[in-house]
Design a protein around this motif. Sequence first.
Motif, PDB file in Angstrom:
ATOM      1  N   LEU A   1     -49.439 -10.231  18.933  1.00 32.22           N
ATOM      2  CA  LEU A   1     -48.255 -10.911  19.569  1.00 32.22           C
ATOM      3  C   LEU A   1     -48.318 -10.845  21.083  1.00 32.22           C
ATOM      4  CD1 LEU A   1     -45.588  -9.549  17.471  1.00 32.22           C
ATOM      5  CD2 LEU A   1     -46.382 -11.877  17.257  1.00 32.22           C
ATOM      6  N   GLU A   2     -47.928 -12.052  21.750  1.00 33.93           N
ATOM      7  CA  GLU A   2     -47.592 -11.814  23.228  1.00 33.93           C
ATOM      8  C   GLU A   2     -46.347 -12.403  23.851  1.00 33.93           C
ATOM      9  OE1 GLU A   2     -49.748 -13.771  27.431  1.00 33.93           O
ATOM     10  OE2 GLU A   2     -50.137 -14.533  25.520  1.00 33.93           O
ATOM     11  N   VAL A   3     -45.530 -11.667  24.351  1.00 37.12           N
ATOM     12  CA  VAL A   3     -44.305 -11.874  24.873  1.00 37.12           C
ATOM     13  C   VAL A   3     -44.454 -12.667  26.169  1.00 37.12           C
ATOM     14  CG1 VAL A   3     -42.071 -11.095  25.564  1.00 37.12           C
ATOM     15  CG2 VAL A   3     -43.232 -10.120  23.518  1.00 37.12           C
ATOM     16  N   LEU A   4     -43.684 -13.609  26.393  1.00 32.24           N
ATOM     17  CA  LEU A   4     -43.892 -14.623  27.627  1.00 32.24           C
ATOM     18  C   LEU A   4     -42.872 -13.809  28.499  1.00 32.24           C
ATOM     19  CD1 LEU A   4     -44.989 -17.792  26.393  1.00 32.24           C
ATOM     20  CD2 LEU A   4     -46.494 -15.807  27.050  1.00 32.24           C
ATOM     21  N   PRO A   5     -42.946 -13.737  29.920  1.00 31.75           N
ATOM     22  CA  PRO A   5     -41.997 -13.523  30.757  1.00 31.75           C
ATOM     23  C   PRO A   5     -40.689 -13.900  30.844  1.00 31.75           C
ATOM     24  CG  PRO A   5     -44.166 -14.024  32.033  1.00 31.75           C
ATOM     25  CD  PRO A   5     -44.353 -14.308  30.715  1.00 31.75           C
TER      26      PRO A   5
ATOM     27  N   LEU B   1     -39.537 -16.091   7.562  1.00 31.61           N
ATOM     28  CA  LEU B   1     -38.356 -15.273   8.177  1.00 31.61           C
ATOM     29  C   LEU B   1     -36.933 -15.877   7.504  1.00 31.61           C
ATOM     30  CD1 LEU B   1     -39.107 -15.001  11.882  1.00 31.61           C
ATOM     31  CD2 LEU B   1     -39.382 -13.342  10.084  1.00 31.61           C
ATOM     32  N   LEU B   2     -36.745 -17.283   7.304  1.00 36.35           N
ATOM     33  CA  LEU B   2     -35.616 -17.809   6.798  1.00 36.35           C
ATOM     34  C   LEU B   2     -35.468 -17.374   5.317  1.00 36.35           C
ATOM     35  CD1 LEU B   2     -33.047 -19.358   7.380  1.00 36.35           C
ATOM     36  CD2 LEU B   2     -34.302 -21.445   7.021  1.00 36.35           C
TER      37      LEU B   2
ATOM     38  N   LEU C   1     -35.887  -7.797  12.905  1.00 36.15           N
ATOM     39  CA  LEU C   1     -36.635  -9.014  13.025  1.00 36.15           C
ATOM     40  C   LEU C   1     -38.063  -8.642  13.395  1.00 36.15           C
ATOM     41  CD1 LEU C   1     -36.719 -12.118  13.544  1.00 36.15           C
ATOM     42  CD2 LEU C   1     -36.186 -11.631  15.989  1.00 36.15           C
ATOM     43  N   ALA C   2     -38.224  -7.772  14.226  1.00 35.03           N
ATOM     44  CA  ALA C   2     -39.410  -7.267  14.688  1.00 35.03           C
ATOM     45  C   ALA C   2     -40.214  -6.800  13.619  1.00 35.03           C
ATOM     46  CB  ALA C   2     -39.364  -5.926  15.618  1.00 35.03           C
ATOM     47  N   ASP C   3     -39.769  -5.875  12.432  1.00 36.69           N
ATOM     48  CA  ASP C   3     -40.477  -5.607  11.566  1.00 36.69           C
ATOM     49  C   ASP C   3     -41.110  -6.742  10.679  1.00 36.69           C
ATOM     50  OD1 ASP C   3     -40.054  -2.992  12.303  1.00 36.69           O
ATOM     51  OD2 ASP C   3     -38.345  -2.629  10.708  1.00 36.69           O
TER      52      ASP C   3
ATOM     53  N   GLU D   1     -44.940  -7.655  10.027  1.00 38.18           N
ATOM     54  CA  GLU D   1     -45.369  -7.686   8.846  1.00 38.18           C
ATOM     55  C   GLU D   1     -46.162  -8.996   8.608  1.00 38.18           C
ATOM     56  OE1 GLU D   1     -42.232  -6.924   5.168  1.00 38.18           O
ATOM     57  OE2 GLU D   1     -42.328  -8.910   5.486  1.00 38.18           O
ATOM     58  N   TRP D   2     -45.580 -10.105   9.118  1.00 35.86           N
ATOM     59  CA  TRP D   2     -46.036 -11.337   8.867  1.00 35.86           C
ATOM     60  C   TRP D   2     -47.379 -11.667   9.532  1.00 35.86           C
ATOM     61  CZ3 TRP D   2     -46.979 -16.044  11.676  1.00 35.86           C
ATOM     62  CH2 TRP D   2     -47.249 -17.242  10.789  1.00 35.86           C
TER      63      TRP D   2
END
Lengths: 336, 336
Positions: B265-269, B291-292, B326-328, B332-333
């Motif tokens: 995963l990469e979080v953008l600024p 997720l839904l 949500l993070a979990d 997981e996915w």
Amino acid sequence: MSATEKKKENKIIDFGSNLWYGATLDKLEKHLVDNIHLISQYPERNAESLRRLLSRRFEVPAENIIITSGTTSTIGHIAHAFQGCRSLLIGPCGRKLEERCLVHEHELRFQNEVNALEEIELGDAQLCWLASPNTISGKMWPRRDLLKYIDAHPEVIFVVNVTYNAYAIEEELKHSDLGKRKNLIFHISVSKSYNLPGIRLSYIMAPKAIAPKIEKFISPFAINTMAQEAGKYIFVHPAQFVIPIRKWLRNTNDLIATLSKCTKLEVLPSSMPYFLLHLDGKKGKDLADYLLKKYGFIVRTSEYIMGLDENTIGISTRSPEENQQLADAIIEWVEA
Amino acid sequence: MSATEKKKENKIIDFGSNLWYGATLDKLEKHLVDNIHLISQYPERNAESLRRLLSRRFEVPAENIIITSGTTSTIGHIAHAFQGCRSLLIGPCGRKLEERCLVHEHELRFQNEVNALEEIELGDAQLCWLASPNTISGKMWPRRDLLKYIDAHPEVIFVVNVTYNAYAIEEELKHSDLGKRKNLIFHISVSKSYNLPGIRLSYIMAPKAIAPKIEKFISPFAINTMAQEAGKYIFVHPAQFVIPIRKWLRNTNDLIATLSKCTKLEVLPSSMPYFLLHLDGKKGKDLADYLLKKYGFIVRTSEYIMGLDENTIGISTRSPEENQQLADAIIEWVEA
């Protein structure tokens, strides 16, 4: 309570707008209160649920129906779709119709006091805007005549405001008259006949080839959730919104009879519970100022209207007691 | 309660829109309930009272302020006023911006991933549409840089969406920056930052020479009374609508830290409590569906966005507990 006692309480009585004054909105208000959380929900993009409901109720396909934020928005959107066209306005009508057509660069002609439809001078008009029942004078053309006239002029698109159909006892245009017609656009203000001018809700019914042209310019998500919810409630519970029109018209006739006794007043013909009153040489604005100051009564003047001279006012009738007070006050003034 | 237990209750948790999830609207709701009779009152023609209130609060003359029915309407009205112009859209941005500009026949260019303002390729653009903070990525340009840039390009009109200023702790554009500038238009959604997407209420602040051009095409009486009343309540009671932004941003940083531990995963600024998350080669739509279905979590996908690739999703953070769930679920996915 007398009219002057009422005025002392600062009570304003509105004889100037054509709203059904007796609407009981308790149940609708309770429904909106129970659903106040809708302010935190996104509205449907194009009010799809309300559209479907109108479609089922009036047996007109949903794709022919467009929901708008009230009559002025409706007029603006239709004028926009026909940018720069030649439009004929049949009076009397609100100035906002002229204003919105000019914003969208229509070439305008105005014709007033049309009795028979054959008197309409269509000329090279591409659009003909009219209201039946007329929103100002209450004049109404019989359904068959109007449809025959529209069908006889397929080169002209007729934009017909049928908001006050709800007040008609003669045979009025029906939503289903849209049918396969290619030159007829209806529009209706839900807010007006249900005494809900605050919610801003109208709809347009237009032919398949025209509806997308109008909708194109309407921003999605513009109808707020409370307005959509109110509309759905009204069309799911029509029995709660029935107008006792025969009684209202009887009261209207009584008021007309009272006013007609005064030789300085002339009541113009109307099929509606509202009508025009001609004041023999006196100015409507002066009467309106007098009625508001002395009694708190509002009547309609020519200010925002095309096709109404300054000696004419518009009156929408109310309860027999209130009508009598208004008649007394008007006669007092014209006789003075 | 665990995430799957919540899902069993059919509870949907929205991480996809940037609304302030914690807004307490009890008092506003009570105020609207107490004023439900406003559905039967005509609205002010151009929401004059709300305009005056905004004028006093932000020290911008009322003639520079226009009230609209939400962001999509705002964009449509501005695009209309500049019919046929050459527009540059700075991404990422909602597709509705492109759609509304095309309806009004703008010649469009799109530029994505602009870091420094100097990278913007204005070319012969007449209008430059941007959001600071960006409504999708959360990227924000410092106030001074932005004003300097705008002032250096007087031939271009900058249309700046500043809706999420309410979430900013860095120095953001101020309403008073409009000042005497002739090439700056602000627009702000009231509905969004106050979690009121149902009421449809936004405003535009534009130079004196431009405001009437925009207003011309807006039908009067279009803002319903409940929306006007809600707006007035908000600006008369600002203390009730203060967002605990530092706490929200701390929670955001915690979520970012958790997600960043996962190498896929990469979080953008972002400067905002919402941000973009890049999924190493996997499709955002697939994750969103998962997720839904499994947890009832909504996240933002590239579907209605320009400048977002299909491997990126948008997340607006919520409470620490919900963020952890949500993070979990995401980890997981992506690890599966």
